[in-house]
Design a protein around this motif. Sequence first.
Motif, PDB file in Angstrom:
ATOM      1  N   ILE A  37      13.824  -1.067   1.933  1.00  0.00           N
ATOM      2  CA  ILE A  37      13.782  -2.465   2.352  1.00  0.00           C
ATOM      3  C   ILE A  37      14.698  -2.670   3.550  1.00  0.00           C
ATOM      4  O   ILE A  37      14.313  -3.312   4.542  1.00  0.00           O
ATOM      5  N   GLN A  38      15.892  -2.128   3.484  1.00  0.00           N
ATOM      6  CA  GLN A  38      16.813  -2.255   4.609  1.00  0.00           C
ATOM      7  C   GLN A  38      16.268  -1.542   5.854  1.00  0.00           C
ATOM      8  O   GLN A  38      16.428  -2.026   6.976  1.00  0.00           O
ATOM      9  N   GLU A  39      15.613  -0.420   5.647  1.00  0.00           N
ATOM     10  CA  GLU A  39      15.014   0.303   6.777  1.00  0.00           C
ATOM     11  C   GLU A  39      13.879  -0.498   7.395  1.00  0.00           C
ATOM     12  O   GLU A  39      13.706  -0.516   8.622  1.00  0.00           O
ATOM     13  N   ALA A  40      13.089  -1.166   6.562  1.00  0.00           N
ATOM     14  CA  ALA A  40      11.999  -1.993   7.086  1.00  0.00           C
ATOM     15  C   ALA A  40      12.546  -3.133   7.936  1.00  0.00           C
ATOM     16  O   ALA A  40      12.011  -3.448   9.007  1.00  0.00           O
ATOM     17  N   LEU A  41      13.629  -3.739   7.488  1.00  0.00           N
ATOM     18  CA  LEU A  41      14.216  -4.856   8.230  1.00  0.00           C
ATOM     19  C   LEU A  41      14.822  -4.420   9.560  1.00  0.00           C
ATOM     20  O   LEU A  41      14.955  -5.231  10.478  1.00  0.00           O
ATOM     21  N   SER A  42      15.167  -3.150   9.655  1.00  0.00           N
ATOM     22  CA  SER A  42      15.720  -2.643  10.914  1.00  0.00           C
ATOM     23  C   SER A  42      14.688  -1.859  11.719  1.00  0.00           C
ATOM     24  O   SER A  42      15.031  -1.250  12.731  1.00  0.00           O
ATOM     25  N   GLY A  43      13.438  -1.859  11.266  1.00  0.00           N
ATOM     26  CA  GLY A  43      12.363  -1.215  12.018  1.00  0.00           C
ATOM     27  C   GLY A  43      12.364   0.296  11.928  1.00  0.00           C
ATOM     28  O   GLY A  43      11.851   0.963  12.831  1.00  0.00           O
ATOM     29  N   ARG A  44      12.885   0.851  10.837  1.00  0.00           N
ATOM     30  CA  ARG A  44      12.995   2.305  10.717  1.00  0.00           C
ATOM     31  C   ARG A  44      12.082   2.852   9.613  1.00  0.00           C
ATOM     32  O   ARG A  44      12.493   3.676   8.808  1.00  0.00           O
ATOM     33  N   ILE A  45      10.828   2.393   9.567  1.00  0.00           N
ATOM     34  CA  ILE A  45       9.905   2.955   8.590  1.00  0.00           C
ATOM     35  C   ILE A  45       8.659   3.481   9.299  1.00  0.00           C
ATOM     36  O   ILE A  45       8.384   3.147  10.451  1.00  0.00           O
ATOM     37  N   ARG A  46       7.924   4.306   8.598  1.00  0.00           N
ATOM     38  CA  ARG A  46       6.708   4.907   9.139  1.00  0.00           C
ATOM     39  C   ARG A  46       5.497   4.039   8.798  1.00  0.00           C
ATOM     40  O   ARG A  46       5.563   3.204   7.896  1.00  0.00           O
ATOM     41  N   ARG A  47       4.407   4.296   9.506  1.00  0.00           N
ATOM     42  CA  ARG A  47       3.170   3.581   9.184  1.00  0.00           C
ATOM     43  C   ARG A  47       2.752   3.859   7.740  1.00  0.00           C
ATOM     44  O   ARG A  47       2.283   2.964   7.038  1.00  0.00           O
ATOM     45  N   GLU A  48       2.948   5.090   7.273  1.00  0.00           N
ATOM     46  CA  GLU A  48       2.589   5.437   5.903  1.00  0.00           C
ATOM     47  C   GLU A  48       3.373   4.607   4.887  1.00  0.00           C
ATOM     48  O   GLU A  48       2.854   4.254   3.820  1.00  0.00           O
ATOM     49  N   ASP A  49       4.630   4.289   5.216  1.00  0.00           N
ATOM     50  CA  ASP A  49       5.426   3.442   4.324  1.00  0.00           C
ATOM     51  C   ASP A  49       4.804   2.055   4.220  1.00  0.00           C
ATOM     52  O   ASP A  49       4.707   1.488   3.120  1.00  0.00           O
ATOM     53  N   TYR A  50       4.417   1.516   5.361  1.00  0.00           N
ATOM     54  CA  TYR A  50       3.831   0.173   5.369  1.00  0.00           C
ATOM     55  C   TYR A  50       2.501   0.166   4.617  1.00  0.00           C
ATOM     56  O   TYR A  50       2.215  -0.754   3.840  1.00  0.00           O
ATOM     57  N   LEU A  51       1.689   1.203   4.817  1.00  0.00           N
ATOM     58  CA  LEU A  51       0.411   1.279   4.114  1.00  0.00           C
ATOM     59  C   LEU A  51       0.619   1.409   2.606  1.00  0.00           C
ATOM     60  O   LEU A  51      -0.127   0.818   1.815  1.00  0.00           O
ATOM     61  N   SER A  52       1.626   2.165   2.210  1.00  0.00           N
ATOM     62  CA  SER A  52       1.927   2.292   0.786  1.00  0.00           C
ATOM     63  C   SER A  52       2.358   0.949   0.209  1.00  0.00           C
ATOM     64  O   SER A  52       1.948   0.571  -0.897  1.00  0.00           O
ATOM     65  N   PHE A  53       3.189   0.222   0.964  1.00  0.00           N
ATOM     66  CA  PHE A  53       3.608  -1.107   0.511  1.00  0.00           C
ATOM     67  C   PHE A  53       2.398  -2.016   0.330  1.00  0.00           C
ATOM     68  O   PHE A  53       2.257  -2.693  -0.697  1.00  0.00           O
ATOM     69  N   LEU A  54       1.502  -2.041   1.318  1.00  0.00           N
ATOM     70  CA  LEU A  54       0.329  -2.900   1.222  1.00  0.00           C
ATOM     71  C   LEU A  54      -0.565  -2.500   0.048  1.00  0.00           C
ATOM     72  O   LEU A  54      -1.100  -3.367  -0.657  1.00  0.00           O
ATOM     73  N   THR A  55      -0.722  -1.207  -0.152  1.00  0.00           N
ATOM     74  CA  THR A  55      -1.577  -0.746  -1.248  1.00  0.00           C
ATOM     75  C   THR A  55      -1.027  -1.192  -2.596  1.00  0.00           C
ATOM     76  O   THR A  55      -1.773  -1.693  -3.452  1.00  0.00           O
ATOM     77  N   GLU A  56       0.274  -1.027  -2.797  1.00  0.00           N
ATOM     78  CA  GLU A  56       0.863  -1.462  -4.067  1.00  0.00           C
ATOM     79  C   GLU A  56       0.852  -2.981  -4.181  1.00  0.00           C
ATOM     80  O   GLU A  56       0.669  -3.518  -5.285  1.00  0.00           O
ATOM     81  N   ALA A  57       1.025  -3.678  -3.056  1.00  0.00           N
ATOM     82  CA  ALA A  57       0.926  -5.139  -3.087  1.00  0.00           C
ATOM     83  C   ALA A  57      -0.473  -5.565  -3.531  1.00  0.00           C
ATOM     84  O   ALA A  57      -0.630  -6.478  -4.350  1.00  0.00           O
ATOM     85  N   PHE A  58      -1.502  -4.899  -3.024  1.00  0.00           N
ATOM     86  CA  PHE A  58      -2.867  -5.201  -3.450  1.00  0.00           C
ATOM     87  C   PHE A  58      -3.005  -5.050  -4.954  1.00  0.00           C
ATOM     88  O   PHE A  58      -3.581  -5.904  -5.641  1.00  0.00           O
ATOM     89  N   HIS A  59      -2.443  -3.977  -5.484  1.00  0.00           N
ATOM     90  CA  HIS A  59      -2.627  -3.694  -6.906  1.00  0.00           C
ATOM     91  C   HIS A  59      -1.909  -4.679  -7.821  1.00  0.00           C
ATOM     92  O   HIS A  59      -2.319  -4.839  -8.976  1.00  0.00           O
ATOM     93  N   HIS A  60      -0.852  -5.330  -7.346  1.00  0.00           N
ATOM     94  CA  HIS A  60      -0.274  -6.365  -8.209  1.00  0.00           C
ATOM     95  C   HIS A  60      -0.736  -7.765  -7.840  1.00  0.00           C
ATOM     96  O   HIS A  60      -0.924  -8.609  -8.727  1.00  0.00           O
ATOM     97  N   VAL A  61      -1.014  -8.018  -6.565  1.00  0.00           N
ATOM     98  CA  VAL A  61      -1.441  -9.355  -6.170  1.00  0.00           C
ATOM     99  C   VAL A  61      -2.829  -9.683  -6.730  1.00  0.00           C
ATOM    100  O   VAL A  61      -3.114 -10.839  -7.048  1.00  0.00           O
ATOM    101  N   ARG A  62      -3.671  -8.679  -6.891  1.00  0.00           N
ATOM    102  CA  ARG A  62      -4.992  -8.966  -7.437  1.00  0.00           C
ATOM    103  C   ARG A  62      -4.932  -9.430  -8.895  1.00  0.00           C
ATOM    104  O   ARG A  62      -5.909  -9.962  -9.430  1.00  0.00           O
TER     105      ARG A  62
END
Length: 237
Positions: A37-62
């Motif tokens: 989370i701290q890395e995301a706020l400082s812009g130090r994450i990979r595209r794969e990290d963001y895609l993983s976050f979105l995928t897990e968000a989909f699985h709980h938001v649905r």
Amino acid sequence: MTDTPTPTAAVRKQPFHDRLLAETSAERSALLSIPIIQEALSGRIRREDYLSFLTEAFHHVRHTVPLLMACGARLPARLEWLRTAVAEYIEEEVGHHEWILDDLAASGANRDASAASTPAEATELMVAYAYDTIARRNPVGFFGMVLVLEGTSVALATRAAETIEASLGLPRNAFSYLRSHGDLDIEHTGFFERLMNQLDDPDDQAAVIHAAKRFYKLYGDVFRGLRAATPALAVAA
């Protein structure tokens, strides 16, 4: 004999929402300090990290709307006012999981593969605990999950969207979920505070506090496990 002092207007019972925040502050701080989370706020994450976050968000938001419906159905008659509020939440939340799939596609993931993927263990356990809270414990406890998810969005979503967009060079339409929920959940927080301050039953209050503590840990585990997840990266030709 000494008279007992009469409480003044300044010495009033603490509103439940304030107590809820105070009694869960350690768990909230633990979540917000998670390295990814701290890395995301400082812009130090990979595209794969963001895609993983979105995928897990989909699985709980649905599950948000089904969970709200289950909660509303199990609330007792004395909490009819809260059932009305649940109906308002449902109206606001319908279709949000589709926004996440749109963001995944805009970020280069395969939309259909993402939708068909299996949630990570931490995500599955968090969702299962939410259903269990409603079905087996006190359904009002579900609002502990609302506190955690909406409060985290308000604290992080818009800031994270801006830094991730800048660092990864993804298109703006890859951040509809984060941007919309940062703004939307700011509107929800006042509504949530009013609802919590209407809860006057000690058992209901205890259920919300207990669940919130558990959901901070469970949601934190989702973030802790993101780099072990495998997002659906392939894009259909």
